[in-house]
Design a protein around this motif. Structure first.
Motif, mmCIF file in Angstrom:
data_model
loop_
_atom_site.group_PDB
_atom_site.id
_atom_site.type_symbol
_atom_site.label_atom_id
_atom_site.label_comp_id
_atom_site.label_asym_id
_atom_site.label_seq_id
_atom_site.Cartn_x
_atom_site.Cartn_y
_atom_site.Cartn_z
ATOM 1 N N LYS A 30 52.143 -43.469 108.653
ATOM 2 C CA LYS A 30 52.505 -43.790 110.045
ATOM 3 C C LYS A 30 52.615 -45.306 110.222
ATOM 4 C CE LYS A 30 51.791 -41.852 114.560
ATOM 5 N NZ LYS A 30 51.215 -42.457 115.735
ATOM 6 N N VAL A 31 51.689 -46.040 109.636
ATOM 7 C CA VAL A 31 51.746 -47.503 109.722
ATOM 8 C C VAL A 31 52.996 -48.014 109.004
ATOM 9 C CG1 VAL A 31 50.594 -49.682 109.123
ATOM 10 C CG2 VAL A 31 49.239 -47.715 109.871
ATOM 11 N N TYR A 32 53.246 -47.488 107.795
ATOM 12 C CA TYR A 32 54.453 -47.931 107.077
ATOM 13 C C TYR A 32 55.678 -47.722 107.959
ATOM 14 C CZ TYR A 32 58.675 -47.886 104.444
ATOM 15 O OH TYR A 32 59.976 -48.138 104.074
ATOM 16 N N ARG A 33 55.783 -46.522 108.522
ATOM 17 C CA ARG A 33 56.979 -46.141 109.233
ATOM 18 C C ARG A 33 57.155 -46.924 110.530
ATOM 19 N NH1 ARG A 33 58.275 -40.850 111.799
ATOM 20 N NH2 ARG A 33 60.502 -41.106 112.021
ATOM 21 N N GLU A 34 56.070 -47.133 111.247
ATOM 22 C CA GLU A 34 56.193 -47.788 112.552
ATOM 23 C C GLU A 34 56.177 -49.307 112.452
ATOM 24 O OE1 GLU A 34 53.436 -46.111 115.382
ATOM 25 O OE2 GLU A 34 54.086 -44.077 114.889
ATOM 26 N N GLY A 51 55.295 -34.139 100.638
ATOM 27 C CA GLY A 51 54.695 -32.812 100.778
ATOM 28 C C GLY A 51 54.067 -32.313 99.484
ATOM 29 N N GLU A 52 54.202 -33.076 98.412
ATOM 30 C CA GLU A 52 53.706 -32.604 97.118
ATOM 31 C C GLU A 52 52.186 -32.729 97.023
ATOM 32 O OE1 GLU A 52 56.146 -34.944 94.540
ATOM 33 O OE2 GLU A 52 57.837 -33.549 94.738
ATOM 34 N N PRO A 53 51.565 -31.870 96.175
ATOM 35 C CA PRO A 53 50.117 -31.940 96.009
ATOM 36 C C PRO A 53 49.694 -33.308 95.473
ATOM 37 C CG PRO A 53 51.043 -30.134 94.682
ATOM 38 C CD PRO A 53 52.185 -30.819 95.345
ATOM 39 N N GLY A 54 48.555 -33.811 95.945
ATOM 40 C CA GLY A 54 48.067 -35.108 95.474
ATOM 41 C C GLY A 54 48.540 -36.269 96.329
ATOM 42 N N GLY A 55 49.344 -35.964 97.370
ATOM 43 C CA GLY A 55 49.842 -37.013 98.258
ATOM 44 C C GLY A 55 49.404 -36.761 99.688
ATOM 45 N N PRO A 56 50.196 -37.248 100.653
ATOM 46 C CA PRO A 56 49.835 -37.011 102.058
ATOM 47 C C PRO A 56 49.894 -35.526 102.427
ATOM 48 C CG PRO A 56 51.568 -38.688 101.878
ATOM 49 C CD PRO A 56 51.391 -38.093 100.520
ATOM 50 N N GLN A 62 57.303 -30.357 108.748
ATOM 51 C CA GLN A 62 57.192 -31.781 109.112
ATOM 52 C C GLN A 62 58.181 -32.617 108.311
ATOM 53 O OE1 GLN A 62 52.901 -31.963 108.319
ATOM 54 N NE2 GLN A 62 52.600 -32.906 110.332
ATOM 55 N N ILE A 63 58.324 -32.289 107.032
ATOM 56 C CA ILE A 63 59.194 -33.093 106.170
ATOM 57 C C ILE A 63 60.666 -32.874 106.506
ATOM 58 C CG2 ILE A 63 59.971 -33.272 103.776
ATOM 59 C CD1 ILE A 63 56.890 -33.027 103.133
ATOM 60 N N THR A 64 61.023 -31.627 106.779
ATOM 61 C CA THR A 64 62.412 -31.354 107.161
ATOM 62 C C THR A 64 62.753 -32.109 108.443
ATOM 63 O OG1 THR A 64 62.099 -29.183 106.194
ATOM 64 C CG2 THR A 64 64.065 -29.492 107.544
ATOM 65 N N ALA A 65 61.821 -32.098 109.399
ATOM 66 C CA ALA A 65 62.068 -32.803 110.662
ATOM 67 C C ALA A 65 62.141 -34.304 110.447
ATOM 68 C CB ALA A 65 60.959 -32.462 111.660
ATOM 69 N N LEU A 66 61.251 -34.827 109.610
ATOM 70 C CA LEU A 66 61.240 -36.256 109.323
ATOM 71 C C LEU A 66 62.563 -36.683 108.677
ATOM 72 C CD1 LEU A 66 59.496 -38.952 108.937
ATOM 73 C CD2 LEU A 66 59.226 -38.137 106.582
ATOM 74 N N ALA A 67 62.977 -35.952 107.644
ATOM 75 C CA ALA A 67 64.196 -36.318 106.910
ATOM 76 C C ALA A 67 65.400 -36.352 107.851
ATOM 77 C CB ALA A 67 64.424 -35.332 105.769
ATOM 78 N N PHE A 83 80.485 -41.125 104.157
ATOM 79 C CA PHE A 83 80.138 -40.736 105.531
ATOM 80 C C PHE A 83 78.626 -40.654 105.660
ATOM 81 C CE2 PHE A 83 80.739 -37.047 102.889
ATOM 82 C CZ PHE A 83 79.647 -36.260 103.167
ATOM 83 N N ASP A 84 78.138 -40.692 106.893
ATOM 84 C CA ASP A 84 76.707 -40.538 107.148
ATOM 85 C C ASP A 84 76.406 -39.112 107.586
ATOM 86 O OD1 ASP A 84 76.290 -43.103 106.504
ATOM 87 O OD2 ASP A 84 75.824 -43.826 108.517
ATOM 88 N N ARG A 85 75.275 -38.623 107.146
ATOM 89 C CA ARG A 85 74.812 -37.293 107.572
ATOM 90 C C ARG A 85 73.299 -37.362 107.730
ATOM 91 N NH1 ARG A 85 71.845 -35.886 103.505
ATOM 92 N NH2 ARG A 85 72.487 -36.358 101.383
ATOM 93 N N PRO A 86 72.710 -36.417 108.480
ATOM 94 C CA PRO A 86 71.245 -36.415 108.615
ATOM 95 C C PRO A 86 70.568 -36.170 107.266
ATOM 96 C CG PRO A 86 72.276 -34.917 110.191
ATOM 97 C CD PRO A 86 73.347 -35.353 109.246
ATOM 98 N N GLY A 87 69.400 -36.763 107.058
ATOM 99 C CA GLY A 87 68.692 -36.623 105.794
ATOM 100 C C GLY A 87 68.162 -35.223 105.548
ATOM 101 N N ARG A 88 67.970 -34.924 104.257
ATOM 102 C CA ARG A 88 67.342 -33.668 103.837
ATOM 103 C C ARG A 88 66.110 -34.029 103.014
ATOM 104 N NH1 ARG A 88 72.588 -32.855 100.835
ATOM 105 N NH2 ARG A 88 74.089 -32.340 102.465
ATOM 106 N N PRO A 89 65.174 -33.064 102.829
ATOM 107 C CA PRO A 89 63.958 -33.380 102.080
ATOM 108 C C PRO A 89 64.228 -33.977 100.692
ATOM 109 C CG PRO A 89 63.686 -31.307 103.199
ATOM 110 C CD PRO A 89 65.119 -31.724 103.432
ATOM 111 N N SER A 90 65.346 -33.623 100.061
ATOM 112 C CA SER A 90 65.615 -34.130 98.712
ATOM 113 C C SER A 90 66.116 -35.567 98.702
ATOM 114 C CB SER A 90 66.636 -33.227 98.021
ATOM 115 O OG SER A 90 67.799 -33.147 98.825
ATOM 116 N N ASP A 91 66.485 -36.121 99.857
ATOM 117 C CA ASP A 91 66.961 -37.509 99.902
ATOM 118 C C ASP A 91 65.803 -38.477 99.775
ATOM 119 O OD1 ASP A 91 69.750 -37.109 100.383
ATOM 120 O OD2 ASP A 91 69.236 -36.462 102.419
ATOM 121 N N ARG A 92 66.162 -39.691 99.324
ATOM 122 C CA ARG A 92 65.166 -40.756 99.316
ATOM 123 C C ARG A 92 65.266 -41.562 100.595
ATOM 124 N NH1 ARG A 92 64.835 -43.142 93.272
ATOM 125 N NH2 ARG A 92 64.748 -41.139 92.193
#
Ligand code: HEM
Length: 250
Positions: A30-34, A51-56, A62-67, A83-92
């Motif tokens: 949250k700090v990084y993002r804001e 969303g992977e084990p060992g991380g946040p 939540q991840i789909t919405a964030l992306a 072109f631009d499109r909304p992000g997906r979980p697989s995007d960086r």
């Protein structure tokens, strides 16, 4: 005058058995993002990694919405254009600036990408500490430095000239840094009851950056321990086997 060593902090992830604190990683993100994300990229991290084990360990929803909150440049499309499109979980995480020049122009100096910064920064420990560190498993020089840097915006000593467009920092080598003090008390609202202080923000975002730099740390330590146990057992077996085979030979 030299730069002082960052103080050695307590981290949940230090030592051979240390792991990450999920709530802390979520706050740190949250700090990084804001705060940090207005200048610093995170281009080696994909949304799904969060969303992977060992991380946040954010949930899939939540991840789909964030992306989807990010715009990702993709293509070329049928018309041959990007072109631009909304992000997906697989995007960086997309870059903050189109290139290094633009990043430098906007900040005086290009803010480094933070994906690996917790591992990329360290400081001279000097003899004999750098040898002892192998045995004490002191591997958090990078996090100690980042925490010290973020909390190290102090008044310059008498007579220290701080050039225009730069800032004094007690722990940045040379003390003159292009990054203005990024954190202040109360800036980020936490959902749990962690303190809303610069010190806590710095700790949390540093823990998050440590995970970003070493997302498989927990797995590495677990497997490393199992390997050590196996090797000890195997050494014993070899020893007794040798004794048995050679017991008649002087
Ligand atoms: C440099 C972290 C927010 C602009 C850095 C460095 C770190 C860092 C670790 C590298 C220092 C080094 O080279 O040893 C963070 C974190 C932030 C944050 C964790 C959020 C809490 C920001 C913001 C801006 C910014 C909001 C822009 C307004 C810069 C710049 C540099 C830098 C320009 C290069 C400084 C230089 O080399 O003189 N930051 N930063 N940072 N950051 Fe940040």
């Amino acid at each position: 005058e030299g730069t002082p060593h960052p103080p050695q902090e307590e981290w949940s992830f230090s030592g051979p058995f240390g792991g990450f604190d999920r709530a802390q990683l979520q706050r740190g993100f949250k700090v990084y993002r804001e705060v940090c994300a207005s200048c610093h990229g995170l281009n080696r991290v994909a949304f799904r990694n969060l969303g992977e084990p060992g991380g946040p360990e954010f949930s899939e929803a939540q991840i789909t919405a964030l992306a989807a909150e990010y715009q990702i440049t993709d293509g070329p499309g049928e018309d041959g254009e990007m072109f631009d499109r909304p992000g997906r979980p697989s995007d960086r995480f997309p870059p903050i600036y189109p290139n290094e020049q633009a990043a430098a122009a906007a900040n005086g100096k290009a803010p480094p990408d933070l994906s690996l910064i917790a591992k990329a920064r360290t400081y001279e420990r000097g003899f004999p500490l750098f040898i002892l560190d192998i045995f004490t498993q002191y591997q958090t020089q990078g996090p100690d430095y980042i925490h010290a840097l973020l909390t190290g915006y102090t008044e310059p000593p008498q007579g220290f000239e701080v050039p225009a467009g730069t800032h004094y920092n007690a722990y940045f080598p040379g003390h003159v840094i292009a990054m203005a003090k990024p954190l202040s008390d109360g800036q980020v609202t936490y959902d749990d009851n962690a303190p809303a202080t610069v010190d806590q923000y710095a700790r949390d975002v540093t823990a998050f950056l440590m995970w970003a730099a070493e997302p498989h740390m927990e797995q590495r330590k677990r497997i490393g321990f199992q390997v050590m146990i196996f090797l000890i057992g195997f050494a014993l077996l070899l020893y007794f086997t040798k004794k048995k085979i050679w017991h008649e030979v002087e």
